[in-house]
Scaffold this active site. Structure first.
Site, PDB file in Angstrom:
ATOM      1  N   THR A 160       2.059 -26.185   4.702  1.00  0.00           N
ATOM      2  CA  THR A 160       2.415 -25.152   5.670  1.00  0.00           C
ATOM      3  C   THR A 160       1.474 -25.269   6.857  1.00  0.00           C
ATOM      4  OG1 THR A 160       3.185 -23.683   3.925  1.00  0.00           O
ATOM      5  CG2 THR A 160       2.684 -22.691   6.044  1.00  0.00           C
ATOM      6  N   GLU A 194       6.077 -18.727  -6.188  1.00  0.00           N
ATOM      7  CA  GLU A 194       5.351 -18.960  -7.428  1.00  0.00           C
ATOM      8  C   GLU A 194       5.900 -18.052  -8.521  1.00  0.00           C
ATOM      9  OE1 GLU A 194       1.075 -19.514  -7.243  1.00  0.00           O
ATOM     10  OE2 GLU A 194       1.244 -19.721  -5.074  1.00  0.00           O
ATOM     11  N   ALA A 251       8.341 -18.378   9.971  1.00  0.00           N
ATOM     12  CA  ALA A 251       9.227 -17.244  10.222  1.00  0.00           C
ATOM     13  C   ALA A 251       9.758 -16.655   8.921  1.00  0.00           C
ATOM     14  CB  ALA A 251      10.387 -17.680  11.118  1.00  0.00           C
ATOM     15  N   ASN A 253       8.424 -16.670   5.858  1.00  0.00           N
ATOM     16  CA  ASN A 253       7.399 -15.901   5.149  1.00  0.00           C
ATOM     17  C   ASN A 253       7.031 -14.628   5.886  1.00  0.00           C
ATOM     18  OD1 ASN A 253       7.149 -17.470   2.879  1.00  0.00           O
ATOM     19  ND2 ASN A 253       5.484 -18.722   3.672  1.00  0.00           N
ATOM     20  N   GLY A 300       0.556  -4.069  -2.681  1.00  0.00           N
ATOM     21  CA  GLY A 300       0.419  -5.004  -1.568  1.00  0.00           C
ATOM     22  C   GLY A 300       0.771  -6.425  -1.967  1.00  0.00           C
ATOM     23  N   GLY A 302       0.377 -10.603  -1.940  1.00  0.00           N
ATOM     24  CA  GLY A 302      -0.723 -11.566  -1.983  1.00  0.00           C
ATOM     25  C   GLY A 302      -0.163 -12.969  -1.937  1.00  0.00           C
ATOM     26  N   CYS A 305       0.555 -17.815   0.967  1.00  0.00           N
ATOM     27  CA  CYS A 305       1.372 -18.067   2.155  1.00  0.00           C
ATOM     28  C   CYS A 305       1.573 -16.877   3.083  1.00  0.00           C
ATOM     29  CB  CYS A 305       2.747 -18.588   1.729  1.00  0.00           C
ATOM     30  SG  CYS A 305       2.690 -20.257   1.035  1.00  0.00           S
ATOM     31  N   GLN A 307       0.142 -13.916   4.045  1.00  0.00           N
ATOM     32  CA  GLN A 307      -0.869 -13.503   5.015  1.00  0.00           C
ATOM     33  C   GLN A 307      -1.257 -14.662   5.925  1.00  0.00           C
ATOM     34  OE1 GLN A 307      -3.989 -10.686   3.984  1.00  0.00           O
ATOM     35  NE2 GLN A 307      -5.527 -12.132   4.700  1.00  0.00           N
ATOM     36  N   LYS A 368       0.830 -12.193  -8.577  1.00  0.00           N
ATOM     37  CA  LYS A 368       2.141 -11.778  -9.077  1.00  0.00           C
ATOM     38  C   LYS A 368       2.288 -12.317 -10.477  1.00  0.00           C
ATOM     39  CE  LYS A 368       5.805 -14.096  -7.690  1.00  0.00           C
ATOM     40  NZ  LYS A 368       6.837 -14.787  -6.875  1.00  0.00           N
TER      41      LYS A 368
END
Length: 502
Positions: A160, A194, A251, A253, A300, A302, A305, A307, A368
């Site tokens: 990325t 993931e 875009a 993400n 929130g 995590g 990618c 953030q 997650k």
């Protein structure tokens, strides 16, 4: 000119179904890929190229990394990455047409196509600190390819990266390559989630291939399209220009993270008004223009990618002198951090305005469920806040290694004193052990084993201090069921105000 039916499978998308380049743009002669090298044996390169080897038995795939311990793990029965289905894929083809090695030079020399899949962390110093991606590993890998390659190569940007990184890679290759070696650059961003990465790779929504709009560029795109065409429907292999492909990843993400921050913002309103955020998200998601995905309120988002990619967009916007655009995307990240602060403050106020000396059982450390990845995990931030309030913390996660937990919590900027850290934090071997003697249970990861249908919460309640609190940061528990046991249950996006109307 060849007809669609006569073209190699996967090389093009039918004109009637395309929204990118026209059909004949890659209806040209192109190389058939027989050997692939992937530089970087991480969360992207490992699973992606393992699936390519699994689906393309006629292609030899070699994944290389300078980290000997990581390569040894890939060659063992204990893979360095936990991902449902990955073990079966790797073990089915490893040693046949899938290989893991530290011999980077040989893999580069022999490959027809090279994936560059190295880490691109957010810069921690210098210009763009805290926002821009650090492309040091990408540049290093690119320079090494130029130094070693002795024949023509298709180099695929898989990491990325910010928009127009491919242009920089091309300049490095063209300036440093050996005589007679030509390099064609492609952008092929990953869209893996993931926990479902193998499923995503087996049946992707789309495969993007960005290339220069030249004969050589389009031929390279067709070669990579051939590879994916072994299992991906032709209409889902989309070719476009390099810059569109690079920006599409950022875009995608950013828009997904925006949805999470939007529903989290609404969760705060729900708590203040008596509305239930699950009911609101369900009602909103029934609108076909919106849909239900990524509308689950939580403590929130995590992961590696979301953030990072949004901050990349912020930095890109600022560098393009678009301050209003930069501020818009910055607020998505700020809302995410605000949610974690608000959740922490709610825990403090519920526990009689002090956490000093109190034991908190933190269930979940991965960002997650169904992954061992802890990057940007909400649990890390929450535990930092809990430590500042002088709480005692017991952590349990079913997949994250104990060494990884200590590494994340002792990372510079979080806490540098490991001795002090271990006086406040312990790592438990089960949820029951973590909750024993605790004043509160804090759900940070939505692992299925933490649900009240799997975990014996009556057993947990019996071992906790009273009143026993549960703070559900992932909305996975049946609140009324646990309250009947005796728990004081607090959930994101729900308020007790409704009780006054009953």
């Amino acid at each position: 000119m060849a007809t669609v039916d006569s073209l190699p499978s996967g090389a093009v998308t039918p004109a009637s179904e395309r929204l990118s380049r026209p059909l004949d743009s890659i209806d040209i002669p192109h190389k058939q890929v027989k050997k692939i090298c992937c530089i970087g044996a991480g969360y992207v390169g490992g699973p992606t190229c393992a699936v390519i080897a699994y689906k393309c038995p006629h292609i030899t795939v070699t994944i290389v990394d300078l980290n000997q311990a990581r390569i040894d793990a890939w060659n063992s029965d204990d893979l360095p990455i936990y991902e449902p289905g990955l073990d079966e894929v790797v073990k089915a083809v490893r040693g046949k047409n899938l290989f893991f090695s530290t011999d980077v030079d040989t893999a580069i020399k022999e490959a027809d196509l090279i994936f560059v899949s190295v880490n691109t962390p957010t810069k921690k110093s210098g210009v763009g600190k805290g926002f821009a991606a650090d492309l040091g590993y990408v540049e290093s890998a690119t320079r090494h390819i130029a130094k070693v390659a002795e024949s023509d190569k298709i180099v695929v940007e898989k990491s990325t990266v910010p928009c127009r990184t491919a242009q920089s890679m091309r300049k490095i290759l063209d300036s440093n390559g050996k005589p007679g070696a030509r390099f064609d650059i492609l952008s092929n961003p990953e869209f893996l989630a993931e926990g479902t990465a193998i499923r995503d790779l087996f049946a992707p929504d789309r495969v993007l291939i960005g290339s220069l709009d030249t004969v050589n560029g389009r031929a390279a795109a067709a070669s990579l399209a051939d590879v994916y065409g072994n299992w991906v429907p032709r209409k889902q292999v989309i070719t476009m220009n390099l810059w569109s492909s690079e920006l599409s990843k950022l875009a995608a993400n950013a828009l997904l993270a925006q949805r999470i921050s939007s529903i989290n913002a609404l969760s705060a309103i729900c708590e203040a008004t008596g509305a239930d955020v699950d009911e609101v998200s369900y009602a909103v998601g029934l609108d076909s223009r919106i849909g239900p995905k990524f509308l689950k309120a939580s403590v929130g988002f995590g992961g590696s990618c979301f953030q990072k990619d949004i901050l990349n967009l912020v930095y890109l916007s600022e560098s393009l002198h678009l301050p209003d655009v930069a501020e818009y995307w910055r607020q998505v990240v700020e809302m995410n951090e605000s949610q974690k602060r608000r959740f922490t403050q709610h825990i403090i106020s519920s526990l009689f305005n002090t956490l000093t000396g109190k034991r908190l059982a933190v269930l979940g450390f991965a960002f997650k469920k169904d992954t061992g990845d802890t990057r940007e995990s909400a649990a890390i931030t929450l535990i930092k806040y809990f430590r500042q309030e002088q709480a005692k913390i017991a952590i349990y996660d079913p997949k994250v290694e104990e060494s990884q937990i200590w590494y994340d919590l002792a990372e510079p900027g979080v806490v540098d004193d490991v001795t002090a850290l271990k006086k406040q934090v312990t790592i438990a071997s089960s949820a029951y052990e973590a909750a024993e003697g605790a004043d509160a249970v804090v759900i940070c990861t939505e692992w299925d084993e933490f649900r009240d249908t799997k975990l014996d919460y009556e057993k947990i309640y019996a071992t906790m201090n009273k009143p026993a609190f549960i703070f559900d940061g992932r909305l996975i528990l049946n609140q009324k069921k646990l309250e009947k046991i005796g728990f004081k249950v607090e959930c994101i996006g729900r308020s007790r105000l409704e009780e006054s109307f009953e």
